[in-house]
Scaffold this motif. Structure first.
Motif, PDB file in Angstrom:
ATOM      1  N   THR A  72       0.826  -1.214   0.000  1.00  0.00           N
ATOM      2  CA  THR A  72       0.000   0.000   0.000  1.00  0.00           C
ATOM      3  C   THR A  72       0.858   1.261   0.000  1.00  0.00           C
ATOM      4  O   THR A  72       0.466   2.272  -0.593  1.00  0.00           O
ATOM      5  N   VAL A  73       2.012   1.192   0.653  1.00  0.00           N
ATOM      6  CA  VAL A  73       2.921   2.352   0.653  1.00  0.00           C
ATOM      7  C   VAL A  73       3.384   2.643  -0.769  1.00  0.00           C
ATOM      8  O   VAL A  73       3.365   3.794  -1.239  1.00  0.00           O
ATOM      9  N   PHE A  81       0.424   3.852  -2.960  1.00  0.00           N
ATOM     10  CA  PHE A  81       0.005   5.218  -2.611  1.00  0.00           C
ATOM     11  C   PHE A  81       0.995   6.245  -3.173  1.00  0.00           C
ATOM     12  O   PHE A  81       0.585   7.290  -3.676  1.00  0.00           O
ATOM     13  N   PHE A  82       2.281   5.934  -3.083  1.00  0.00           N
ATOM     14  CA  PHE A  82       3.286   6.847  -3.637  1.00  0.00           C
ATOM     15  C   PHE A  82       3.108   6.985  -5.148  1.00  0.00           C
ATOM     16  O   PHE A  82       3.161   8.099  -5.690  1.00  0.00           O
ATOM     17  N   THR A 126      -0.213   8.965  -6.061  1.00  0.00           N
ATOM     18  CA  THR A 126      -0.177  10.410  -5.818  1.00  0.00           C
ATOM     19  C   THR A 126       0.743  11.144  -6.779  1.00  0.00           C
ATOM     20  O   THR A 126       0.713  12.385  -6.831  1.00  0.00           O
ATOM     21  N   LEU A 138       3.553  13.845   2.060  1.00  0.00           N
ATOM     22  CA  LEU A 138       3.051  12.588   1.510  1.00  0.00           C
ATOM     23  C   LEU A 138       2.872  11.531   2.590  1.00  0.00           C
ATOM     24  O   LEU A 138       1.879  10.787   2.599  1.00  0.00           O
ATOM     25  N   LEU A 139       3.809  11.455   3.534  1.00  0.00           N
ATOM     26  CA  LEU A 139       3.725  10.450   4.590  1.00  0.00           C
ATOM     27  C   LEU A 139       2.513  10.696   5.493  1.00  0.00           C
ATOM     28  O   LEU A 139       1.823   9.745   5.905  1.00  0.00           O
ATOM     29  N   ARG A 144      -0.259  12.186   4.551  1.00  0.00           N
ATOM     30  CA  ARG A 144      -1.435  11.815   3.765  1.00  0.00           C
ATOM     31  C   ARG A 144      -1.636  10.307   3.757  1.00  0.00           C
ATOM     32  O   ARG A 144      -2.776   9.813   3.832  1.00  0.00           O
ATOM     33  N   TYR A 145      -0.544   9.533   3.681  1.00  0.00           N
ATOM     34  CA  TYR A 145      -0.672   8.073   3.672  1.00  0.00           C
ATOM     35  C   TYR A 145      -1.238   7.555   4.998  1.00  0.00           C
ATOM     36  O   TYR A 145      -2.162   6.731   5.008  1.00  0.00           O
ATOM     37  N   TRP A 153      -4.867   8.283   5.277  1.00  0.00           N
ATOM     38  CA  TRP A 153      -5.662   7.325   4.486  1.00  0.00           C
ATOM     39  C   TRP A 153      -5.706   5.960   5.169  1.00  0.00           C
ATOM     40  O   TRP A 153      -6.774   5.325   5.226  1.00  0.00           O
ATOM     41  N   LEU A 154      -4.554   5.495   5.681  1.00  0.00           N
ATOM     42  CA  LEU A 154      -4.505   4.179   6.314  1.00  0.00           C
ATOM     43  C   LEU A 154      -5.400   4.129   7.552  1.00  0.00           C
ATOM     44  O   LEU A 154      -6.137   3.154   7.767  1.00  0.00           O
ATOM     45  N   MET A 208      -6.485   3.520  -4.669  1.00  0.00           N
ATOM     46  CA  MET A 208      -6.226   2.759  -3.451  1.00  0.00           C
ATOM     47  C   MET A 208      -7.386   1.822  -3.118  1.00  0.00           C
ATOM     48  O   MET A 208      -7.171   0.712  -2.625  1.00  0.00           O
TER      49      MET A 208
END
Length: 503
Positions: free
Chosen positions: A20-21, A24-25, A28, A62-63, A65-66, A69-70, A472
């Motif tokens: 997922t990491v 997601f990167f 985006t 970005l981190l 935002r991840y 979302w998680l 996602m």
């Protein structure tokens, strides 16, 4: 086994989180989500950019935002897309459409592909084996978009036009009779005289059947009728008994014939119940049928033949029920065809807009929309299951334990079903587990050609707009399915091959 499942589940969760990491990167950074907003007039540009930035939290690292979302995903909230729509709602609609589109195609491809592969392996290098190999390679090499377009042209537009005056030409009759005769002659085991006899009989029977259907205009108002249902149910009883135990064992055959007789009685007894049922009613009737047939097989099989009588009775009972189901649905064809202006085979969409009809007419509507995309997917998937099954069966048939089983005096049916087929299904299990995740991702080309809005459409929309939320959501379903079904495949291995131990 519990330790194995716990260990695999623990590892799979960490692999899935790491995936997922990465996704997601990539999601985006695939496209600028503000690209369309920047093209708006000056008066609306700033407000649109600010709205999208706030909705997607584009101002955060970005981190951050991840992890936001998680955290929402763990609570079941997949957020909103770039236009403010709930991704949960979009995913539910897309996933339902995908299941309708690919589930039937996957089941048909697996069942038919394994069946053809087994027969081809048992008749290695025969005309049937070479013919199925040739057809399989053709189907495997067909471009999906081209196949789907041809199906829309010939099996939808031309077929719907033909239904206005359903008359079968002599050319078509002779062609189909010849094909049926060749298939019958290839399937039969025997000398040249036997094959020619079967070829001629199948050719003549097919030609007569098609001429009768044309003369009676059966395709304009189809239906099986009591006689066809009864004869087919009895033939099914003999066929299922032959597969399970062989016709030389009387108790399993008696149990299957009783189950067929109960189905024939139900043809009349359930008339009012099946007038306009619900899906729950059909499911309950199927469970009731299986329970009654289980009791029939238990009683008539006795201690010695119970193991064979029970599946023979259950398969026959469900088969008879399926015949009644098909007969009822076909009986509603004329009314449904008139309600859709004589175009029962659809070329676009998942359903007829604002259509309201009985349960049977609704089923015909769903079938008319599913027929072409399902056939397109089956033609491509069928080839790989056929080839994998044939290769796996041939490899297992040369193993020492198979020769030992024959040397001990086991019948050929027992050798094939209990030893060869059971162990030959291990590679097919791996292929099926992988396919589940793939098909849940949506048949993007098929959805585009036939106008379905499903998982593939959800993914493409997210990519086109640079919106990571739908992407996602797509990955959660497909990636999760691959992880779960691959773990299930490992467990199934132990049941297929006793030499495999999960401990």
């Amino acid at each position: 086994m519990l330790v194995f499942i716990a260990r695999r589940l623990f590892v799979s969760i960490w692999v899935f989180l790491a995936s997922t990491v990465v996704i997601f990167f990539l999601a985006t950074n695939i496209r600028d989500p503000l690209a369309q907003a920047r093209q708006l007039p000056d008066a609306a540009r700033e407000s649109a950019i600010a709205e999208i930035t706030e909705r997607l939290h584009l101002g955060d690292p970005l981190l951050v935002r991840y992890f936001r979302w998680l955290g929402d995903a763990l609570t079941g909230d997949l957020g909103n897309n770039i236009t403010g729509q709930s991704v949960n709602t979009l995913l539910e609609e897309a996933f339902t459409a995908t299941l309708q589109l690919v589930l039937g195609a996957m089941v048909l491809a697996i069942v038919v592909g394994i069946t053809i592969g087994v027969i081809a392996a048992l008749r290695q290098y025969s005309a049937l084996d070479q013919g199925t190999t040739f057809i399989a390679f053709i189907c495997f090499s067909l471009p999906l978009f081209w196949t789907a377009t041809l199906l829309k042209d010939f099996l939808a537009i031309d077929f719907n036009d033909w239904l206005a005056e359903p008359e079968i030409s002599w050319t078509f009759t002779l062609g189909m009779a010849l094909i049926a005769g060749l298939i019958g002659g290839a399937l039969v085991v025997g000398d040249r005289r036997t094959r020619l006899t079967v070829f001629g009989g199948t050719l003549l029977l097919t030609a007569v059947l098609l001429r009768v259907l044309s003369a009676t205009e059966w395709f304009a108002d189809p239906g099986l009728g009591f006689v066809i249902v009864a004869l087919t149910a009895v033939a099914g009883a003999a066929g299922f008994t032959s597969l399970v135990s062989g016709l030389e064992w009387k108790p399993p055959l008696q149990a299957a014939l009783v189950a067929a007789g109960l189905g024939i009685v139900a043809y009349f007894a359930l008339g009012e119940v099946l007038e306009d049922p619900t899906l729950v009613t059909i499911a309950l009737l199927a469970l009731l049928t299986a329970g009654i047939c289980f009791g029939v097989g238990w009683y008539l099989g006795g201690d010695l033949y119970r193991r064979s009588a029970i599946p023979a009775a259950i398969f026959t009972g469900l088969f008879a029920g399926a015949l009644i189901f098909v007969d009822r649905m076909l009986s509603s064809f004329e009314g449904y065809s008139e309600s859709v202006a004589g175009r029962p085979i659809s070329t676009i969409g998942a359903e007829t807009p604002n259509y309201e009809g009985t349960f049977w007419e609704g089923g015909l509507d769903s079938f008319g929309h599913l027929a072409l995309p399902t056939l397109a997917l089956v033609l491509l998937s069928l080839a790989q299951y056929t080839r994998y099954t044939r290769a796996s069966m041939l490899e297992v048939m040369n193993q020492d334990y198979v020769r030992t089983a024959r040397a001990k005096g086991l019948g050929e049916r027992a050798v094939i079903t209990r030893h060869v087929l059971r162990n030959g299904l291990i590679p097919i299990t791996t292929l099926g587990a992988y396919d589940v995740g793939v098909v849940l991702g949506g048949a993007v080309v098929t959805e585009t050609v036939f106008g379905w809005r499903a998982m593939g459409t959800l993914l493409l929309t997210g990519i086109d707009t640079g919106d990571p939320m739908p992407i996602m959501a797509f990955f959660l379903v497909t990636g999760g399915a691959i992880v779960v079904f691959n773990m299930l495949a490992d467990i199934i291995y132990a049941f297929l091959d006793p030499r495999i131990r999960l401990s």
